[in-house]
Design an enzyme around this catalytic site. Sequence first.
Site, PDB file in Angstrom:
ATOM      1  N   ASP A 137      46.255  17.434  65.182  1.00 51.08           N
ATOM      2  CA  ASP A 137      47.431  16.968  65.921  1.00 51.08           C
ATOM      3  C   ASP A 137      47.167  15.586  66.521  1.00 51.08           C
ATOM      4  O   ASP A 137      47.319  15.379  67.718  1.00 51.08           O
ATOM      5  CB  ASP A 137      47.795  17.998  66.997  1.00 51.08           C
ATOM      6  CG  ASP A 137      49.234  17.838  67.483  1.00 51.08           C
ATOM      7  OD1 ASP A 137      49.980  17.031  66.899  1.00 51.08           O
ATOM      8  OD2 ASP A 137      49.604  18.523  68.452  1.00 51.08           O
ATOM      9  N   ASN A 142      48.841  12.562  72.222  1.00 51.26           N
ATOM     10  CA  ASN A 142      47.652  13.371  72.488  1.00 51.26           C
ATOM     11  C   ASN A 142      46.410  12.542  72.784  1.00 51.26           C
ATOM     12  O   ASN A 142      45.284  13.033  72.723  1.00 51.26           O
ATOM     13  CB  ASN A 142      47.394  14.325  71.321  1.00 51.26           C
ATOM     14  CG  ASN A 142      48.485  15.383  71.230  1.00 51.26           C
ATOM     15  OD1 ASN A 142      49.066  15.757  72.251  1.00 51.26           O
ATOM     16  ND2 ASN A 142      48.774  15.859  70.034  1.00 51.26           N
TER      17      ASN A 142
HETATM   18  P1  ATP Z   1      51.494  20.207  74.096  1.00 52.93           P
HETATM   19  O1  ATP Z   1      50.750  21.064  73.165  1.00 52.93           O
HETATM   20  O2  ATP Z   1      52.957  20.486  74.194  1.00 52.93           O
HETATM   21  O3  ATP Z   1      51.200  18.744  73.942  1.00 52.93           O
HETATM   22  P2  ATP Z   1      49.554  20.894  76.047  1.00 52.93           P
HETATM   23  O4  ATP Z   1      49.486  22.279  76.528  1.00 52.93           O
HETATM   24  O5  ATP Z   1      48.549  20.457  75.073  1.00 52.93           O
HETATM   25  O6  ATP Z   1      51.001  20.607  75.542  1.00 52.93           O
HETATM   26  P3  ATP Z   1      49.224  18.434  77.321  1.00 52.93           P
HETATM   27  O7  ATP Z   1      50.202  17.710  76.464  1.00 52.93           O
HETATM   28  O8  ATP Z   1      47.789  18.209  77.074  1.00 52.93           O
HETATM   29  O9  ATP Z   1      49.525  19.970  77.291  1.00 52.93           O
HETATM   30  O10 ATP Z   1      49.504  18.121  78.844  1.00 52.93           O
HETATM   31  C1  ATP Z   1      50.790  18.053  79.399  1.00 52.93           C
HETATM   32  C2  ATP Z   1      50.913  16.780  80.232  1.00 52.93           C
HETATM   33  O11 ATP Z   1      49.859  16.668  81.191  1.00 52.93           O
HETATM   34  C3  ATP Z   1      50.876  15.540  79.389  1.00 52.93           C
HETATM   35  O12 ATP Z   1      52.042  14.807  79.673  1.00 52.93           O
HETATM   36  C4  ATP Z   1      49.683  14.757  79.805  1.00 52.93           C
HETATM   37  O13 ATP Z   1      50.054  13.444  80.045  1.00 52.93           O
HETATM   38  C5  ATP Z   1      49.218  15.400  81.091  1.00 52.93           C
HETATM   39  N1  ATP Z   1      47.760  15.565  81.029  1.00 52.93           N
HETATM   40  C6  ATP Z   1      47.086  16.518  80.365  1.00 52.93           C
HETATM   41  N2  ATP Z   1      45.757  16.379  80.497  1.00 52.93           N
HETATM   42  C7  ATP Z   1      45.565  15.305  81.282  1.00 52.93           C
HETATM   43  C8  ATP Z   1      44.404  14.624  81.806  1.00 52.93           C
HETATM   44  N3  ATP Z   1      43.168  15.062  81.535  1.00 52.93           N
HETATM   45  N4  ATP Z   1      44.596  13.541  82.560  1.00 52.93           N
HETATM   46  C9  ATP Z   1      45.839  13.095  82.824  1.00 52.93           C
HETATM   47  N5  ATP Z   1      46.954  13.671  82.379  1.00 52.93           N
HETATM   48  C10 ATP Z   1      46.843  14.772  81.625  1.00 52.93           C
END
Ligand code: ATP
Length: 281
Positions: A137, A142
């Site tokens: 992905d 990401n």
């Molecule tokens: P998806 O699979 O829908 O992308 P996810 O569960 O993987 O969701 P993330 O996209 O990683 O979740 O995180 C959601 C939000 O939180 C994102 O907008 C991202 O900007 C923020 N975020 C996640 N991890 C971090 C981090 N380590 N530092 C700053 N912001 C973060």
Amino acid sequence: AEIPENTALYDDDVIVGRILGEGFFGEVHEGVYKSPSGERISVAIKTCKDCSAEVKEKFLSEADLMKNLDHPHIVRLIGVIEVDPVWIVMELYEHGELGTYLVEHQSALTTSKLTQFCLQICKALAYLEGLNMVHRDIAVRNVLVASPESVRLGDFGLSRYVDEQEYYKASISRLPIKWMAPESINFRRFTTASDVWMFAGVCVWEIFSAAQQPFFWLENGQVINQLESGVRLYKPQHCPPTIYALLARCWAYEPQGRPTFRDLVCSFSEIHRMELEQETD
Ligand code: ATP
């Protein structure tokens, strides 16, 4: 740095702050973690909303995978809390998602800076290639911006914890079709070579297009026909021809025809070096 053996944390040591965004399993919050040595670390906390035993296993499998990773351009896991509340605690990258950052800083970002970001993500992927790990992905949404000099690949192995059949059925609308290699669209086959397509073929294109959506002019369902008739993404205005030529090699229909991440690290390093020379001339 050493990979921590024990990543179990206590919720007493974590202070939860404002919401950063919405993750697949629940909200992601900003917070502060107090380490055993008393150090205060800014963190991002992934929460799990309806955390039944089955969901919890899937939620925590991302952290399981991240426990084994240690790279300057990969999001760093601090630890997990495995009993209520179930949380994944990561290092915080205050500049947020690369996609948003590219839009907000569009006019200030030089070609060599954009190439540097590509090189950093490529190094992270070469590291995964060495571990026989497939990301699946790779997209600017990401990648997180740690500082104006450094980006980190995150959202790892999103689909690793679910077998492909289930991933496909459970979240057909979440499959990033426009980023995917032909064999991933056709047969849901994900390999390092399909990661190369996603990275160089699409994520690098996003980086030089100020995070425009690839194939924004097509519906998901039209993409595979276009790819099979030989259509590829156009050269973004600010993409150097040397980089576009590299992308073209990563769009080989046959996975074996694409370069490896190791090859790409060499190519991007060389291009980055030349751009820096030109800029200082
Ligand atoms: P998806 O699979 O829908 O992308 P996810 O569960 O993987 O969701 P993330 O996209 O990683 O979740 O995180 C959601 C939000 O939180 C994102 O907008 C991202 O900007 C923020 N975020 C996640 N991890 C971090 C981090 N380590 N530092 C700053 N912001 C973060």
